[in-house]
Write a protein that holds these residues in place. Sequence first.
Motif, PDB file in Angstrom:
ATOM      1  N   LEU A   1       1.466  -3.110  -2.485  1.00  0.00           N
ATOM      2  CA  LEU A   1       0.616  -2.050  -3.050  1.00  0.00           C
ATOM      3  C   LEU A   1      -0.859  -2.458  -3.048  1.00  0.00           C
ATOM      4  O   LEU A   1      -1.200  -3.590  -3.401  1.00  0.00           O
ATOM      5  N   VAL A   2      -1.700  -1.499  -2.660  1.00  0.00           N
ATOM      6  CA  VAL A   2      -3.160  -1.675  -2.739  1.00  0.00           C
ATOM      7  C   VAL A   2      -3.689  -0.594  -3.671  1.00  0.00           C
ATOM      8  O   VAL A   2      -3.227   0.555  -3.592  1.00  0.00           O
ATOM      9  N   ILE A   3      -4.610  -0.931  -4.552  1.00  0.00           N
ATOM     10  CA  ILE A   3      -5.268   0.138  -5.307  1.00  0.00           C
ATOM     11  C   ILE A   3      -6.766   0.104  -4.997  1.00  0.00           C
ATOM     12  O   ILE A   3      -7.360  -0.958  -4.870  1.00  0.00           O
ATOM     13  N   ALA A   4      -7.342   1.287  -4.839  1.00  0.00           N
ATOM     14  CA  ALA A   4      -8.727   1.361  -4.374  1.00  0.00           C
ATOM     15  C   ALA A   4      -9.433   2.590  -4.924  1.00  0.00           C
ATOM     16  O   ALA A   4      -8.793   3.498  -5.464  1.00  0.00           O
ATOM     17  N   GLY A   5     -10.753   2.607  -4.797  1.00  0.00           N
ATOM     18  CA  GLY A   5     -11.554   3.737  -5.269  1.00  0.00           C
ATOM     19  C   GLY A   5     -12.190   3.434  -6.614  1.00  0.00           C
ATOM     20  O   GLY A   5     -11.791   2.481  -7.305  1.00  0.00           O
ATOM     21  N   GLY A   6     -13.170   4.240  -6.983  1.00  0.00           N
ATOM     22  CA  GLY A   6     -13.922   4.009  -8.222  1.00  0.00           C
ATOM     23  C   GLY A   6     -13.048   3.840  -9.449  1.00  0.00           C
ATOM     24  O   GLY A   6     -13.315   2.995 -10.309  1.00  0.00           O
ATOM     25  N   VAL A   7     -11.972   4.620  -9.539  1.00  0.00           N
ATOM     26  CA  VAL A   7     -11.116   4.565 -10.732  1.00  0.00           C
ATOM     27  C   VAL A   7     -10.223   3.313 -10.720  1.00  0.00           C
ATOM     28  O   VAL A   7      -9.658   2.941 -11.746  1.00  0.00           O
ATOM     29  N   ALA A   8     -10.127   2.650  -9.564  1.00  0.00           N
ATOM     30  CA  ALA A   8      -9.392   1.377  -9.521  1.00  0.00           C
ATOM     31  C   ALA A   8     -10.121   0.318 -10.345  1.00  0.00           C
ATOM     32  O   ALA A   8      -9.597  -0.767 -10.594  1.00  0.00           O
ATOM     33  N   ALA A   9     -11.339   0.652 -10.794  1.00  0.00           N
ATOM     34  CA  ALA A   9     -12.070  -0.253 -11.694  1.00  0.00           C
ATOM     35  C   ALA A   9     -11.554  -0.135 -13.127  1.00  0.00           C
ATOM     36  O   ALA A   9     -11.892  -0.961 -13.978  1.00  0.00           O
ATOM     37  N   ASN A  10     -10.722   0.872 -13.391  1.00  0.00           N
ATOM     38  CA  ASN A  10     -10.253   1.078 -14.766  1.00  0.00           C
ATOM     39  C   ASN A  10      -9.359  -0.082 -15.213  1.00  0.00           C
ATOM     40  O   ASN A  10      -8.330  -0.364 -14.594  1.00  0.00           O
ATOM     41  N   SER A  11      -9.735  -0.714 -16.307  1.00  0.00           N
ATOM     42  CA  SER A  11      -9.035  -1.938 -16.734  1.00  0.00           C
ATOM     43  C   SER A  11      -7.582  -1.657 -17.093  1.00  0.00           C
ATOM     44  O   SER A  11      -6.703  -2.477 -16.824  1.00  0.00           O
ATOM     45  N   HIS A  12      -7.312  -0.490 -17.688  1.00  0.00           N
ATOM     46  CA  HIS A  12      -5.936  -0.178 -18.111  1.00  0.00           C
ATOM     47  C   HIS A  12      -5.064   0.120 -16.904  1.00  0.00           C
ATOM     48  O   HIS A  12      -3.906  -0.302 -16.839  1.00  0.00           O
ATOM     49  N   LEU A  13      -5.627   0.837 -15.937  1.00  0.00           N
ATOM     50  CA  LEU A  13      -4.895   1.157 -14.705  1.00  0.00           C
ATOM     51  C   LEU A  13      -4.578  -0.125 -13.921  1.00  0.00           C
ATOM     52  O   LEU A  13      -3.456  -0.305 -13.424  1.00  0.00           O
ATOM     53  N   ARG A  14      -5.541  -1.010 -13.833  1.00  0.00           N
ATOM     54  CA  ARG A  14      -5.343  -2.273 -13.090  1.00  0.00           C
ATOM     55  C   ARG A  14      -4.192  -3.063 -13.700  1.00  0.00           C
ATOM     56  O   ARG A  14      -3.286  -3.529 -13.004  1.00  0.00           O
ATOM     57  N   LYS A  15      -4.229  -3.173 -15.037  1.00  0.00           N
ATOM     58  CA  LYS A  15      -3.218  -3.969 -15.738  1.00  0.00           C
ATOM     59  C   LYS A  15      -1.831  -3.318 -15.627  1.00  0.00           C
ATOM     60  O   LYS A  15      -0.836  -3.970 -15.359  1.00  0.00           O
ATOM     61  N   ARG A  16      -1.808  -2.012 -15.801  1.00  0.00           N
ATOM     62  CA  ARG A  16      -0.518  -1.301 -15.798  1.00  0.00           C
ATOM     63  C   ARG A  16       0.125  -1.343 -14.412  1.00  0.00           C
ATOM     64  O   ARG A  16       1.329  -1.559 -14.287  1.00  0.00           O
ATOM     65  N   LEU A  17      -0.676  -1.147 -13.365  1.00  0.00           N
ATOM     66  CA  LEU A  17      -0.103  -1.148 -12.013  1.00  0.00           C
ATOM     67  C   LEU A  17       0.285  -2.564 -11.581  1.00  0.00           C
ATOM     68  O   LEU A  17       1.235  -2.736 -10.814  1.00  0.00           O
ATOM     69  N   ALA A  18      -0.406  -3.554 -12.104  1.00  0.00           N
ATOM     70  CA  ALA A  18      -0.009  -4.943 -11.822  1.00  0.00           C
ATOM     71  C   ALA A  18       1.389  -5.183 -12.392  1.00  0.00           C
ATOM     72  O   ALA A  18       2.229  -5.839 -11.771  1.00  0.00           O
ATOM     73  N   GLN A  19       1.641  -4.604 -13.559  1.00  0.00           N
ATOM     74  CA  GLN A  19       2.967  -4.741 -14.198  1.00  0.00           C
ATOM     75  C   GLN A  19       4.035  -4.001 -13.391  1.00  0.00           C
ATOM     76  O   GLN A  19       5.132  -4.524 -13.156  1.00  0.00           O
ATOM     77  N   VAL A  20       3.710  -2.795 -12.946  1.00  0.00           N
ATOM     78  CA  VAL A  20       4.658  -1.995 -12.142  1.00  0.00           C
ATOM     79  C   VAL A  20       5.053  -2.783 -10.890  1.00  0.00           C
ATOM     80  O   VAL A  20       6.232  -2.874 -10.526  1.00  0.00           O
ATOM     81  N   ALA A  21       4.052  -3.376 -10.230  1.00  0.00           N
ATOM     82  CA  ALA A  21       4.310  -4.142  -9.001  1.00  0.00           C
ATOM     83  C   ALA A  21       5.165  -5.374  -9.314  1.00  0.00           C
ATOM     84  O   ALA A  21       6.134  -5.665  -8.604  1.00  0.00           O
ATOM     85  N   LYS A  22       4.812  -6.049 -10.391  1.00  0.00           N
ATOM     86  CA  LYS A  22       5.546  -7.269 -10.772  1.00  0.00           C
ATOM     87  C   LYS A  22       7.007  -6.941 -11.069  1.00  0.00           C
ATOM     88  O   LYS A  22       7.917  -7.623 -10.589  1.00  0.00           O
ATOM     89  N   ASP A  23       7.224  -5.871 -11.843  1.00  0.00           N
ATOM     90  CA  ASP A  23       8.596  -5.477 -12.207  1.00  0.00           C
ATOM     91  C   ASP A  23       9.445  -5.189 -10.977  1.00  0.00           C
ATOM     92  O   ASP A  23      10.666  -5.323 -11.007  1.00  0.00           O
ATOM     93  N   ARG A  24       8.789  -4.743  -9.896  1.00  0.00           N
ATOM     94  CA  ARG A  24       9.541  -4.380  -8.681  1.00  0.00           C
ATOM     95  C   ARG A  24       9.474  -5.460  -7.608  1.00  0.00           C
ATOM     96  O   ARG A  24       9.888  -5.231  -6.476  1.00  0.00           O
ATOM     97  N   GLY A  25       8.902  -6.586  -7.981  1.00  0.00           N
ATOM     98  CA  GLY A  25       8.884  -7.737  -7.078  1.00  0.00           C
ATOM     99  C   GLY A  25       8.023  -7.558  -5.841  1.00  0.00           C
ATOM    100  O   GLY A  25       8.309  -8.137  -4.788  1.00  0.00           O
TER     101      GLY A  25
END
Length: 359
Positions: free
Chosen positions: A290-314
Amino acid sequence: MYILAFESSCDETSASVVLREGERFYVKSNIIASQVDTHRLYGGVVPEIASRAHIEAISSITYEALEVAGVTLKDIDLVAVTSNPGLIGALLVGVNFAKALAVSNGIPLVAVDHIKGHIASAFLLDGEQPKPPFIALAASGGHTAIYRMNSYTDISLLGTTRDDAIGESFDKIGRMIGIPYPAGKGFDELSKQGFIKATGDSENFYEKYKKSDAYKDREMVLPTPALKDGSLDFSFSGLKTAAINLLHRYEQTGREIDKELFAARYTYEAVEAVALKIAMAIEENPGCDLVIAGGVAANSHLRKRLAQVAKDRGIKIFIPPLSLCGDNGAMIAASGYYEYEKGNFADSSLNASAYDSVV
Ligand code: KG4
Ligand code: ZN
């Protein structure tokens, strides 16, 4: 090889020199002339003003980009420019400037799609970089979409917003609660205070938020922007309208809303919707990182939450640094390099387009 790249699709004029050597990119300069102070007076981007500001900035930032990189035009092997999507008048400034420069100096020219450019910011990461095929979230002022990069240049749309973009919704709702344009960053910070207030935890506030009394507050209920139709699509206009109605309700009944708790709730619904659809996209595209990009990818909550989603799915997640999330020329250089490798050259007939090429 040296790539000189231009970005002028919205309210940032950028010129960047990127060196491609071996298998890596080296950002030698990435000059960004931001117009946000001008547009702030109007509460949003005024297209006519944006075009004029691009014209005023583009020559000087080009000189600056070359100077900072320590090169001259003679060293440039490729010119890359954002050709779409964006504000048409703004795009035309970059396209015409790049065209004139490339043609008059005999330098090859490539056109770059702005969204592919945002995604390509992940190719500028130090250390490990994503390898296609991968899934990419593009979240910005104009987009909330999930893509699959089938190769470095071939992209497919998996899901998108059917109306407003996530960044635009942060900007509009942020403005209503007194955050100056562009409100995304201020909204992020206000939400953090809200999450901490709701949970009393300054570390794991996001994870604990759903169990808090603030989340159970029936006055603050907002709908999810994740469409429940099995698609990977979003609708942010419903969330936005519900939030506006909520703010009006408080105003009409003479009550003061807790802006921090409100911002937290809004952010939570927006981020959870993206997390849900990204999780679905991961399930549907086995073997893809997974790659996240764009101005809203700077959002600290989104970054943290999607890192968790990726981790949970290996799977791996690639998140560009904050400096490369917003509009910039370096990401256009990276994407442009792969268009060049593919032989997708542009010439003096290149035109700009306001529309998405990936639909
Ligand atoms: O990619 P970008 O610079 O320009 C477009 O292509 O639209 O994205 C700008 C958007 C704005 O809506 C801005 O408010 C939002 O990105 N943004 C953020 C944050 N930083 C910028 N949104 C949420 N949280 C942030 N930290
Ligand atoms: Zn952008």
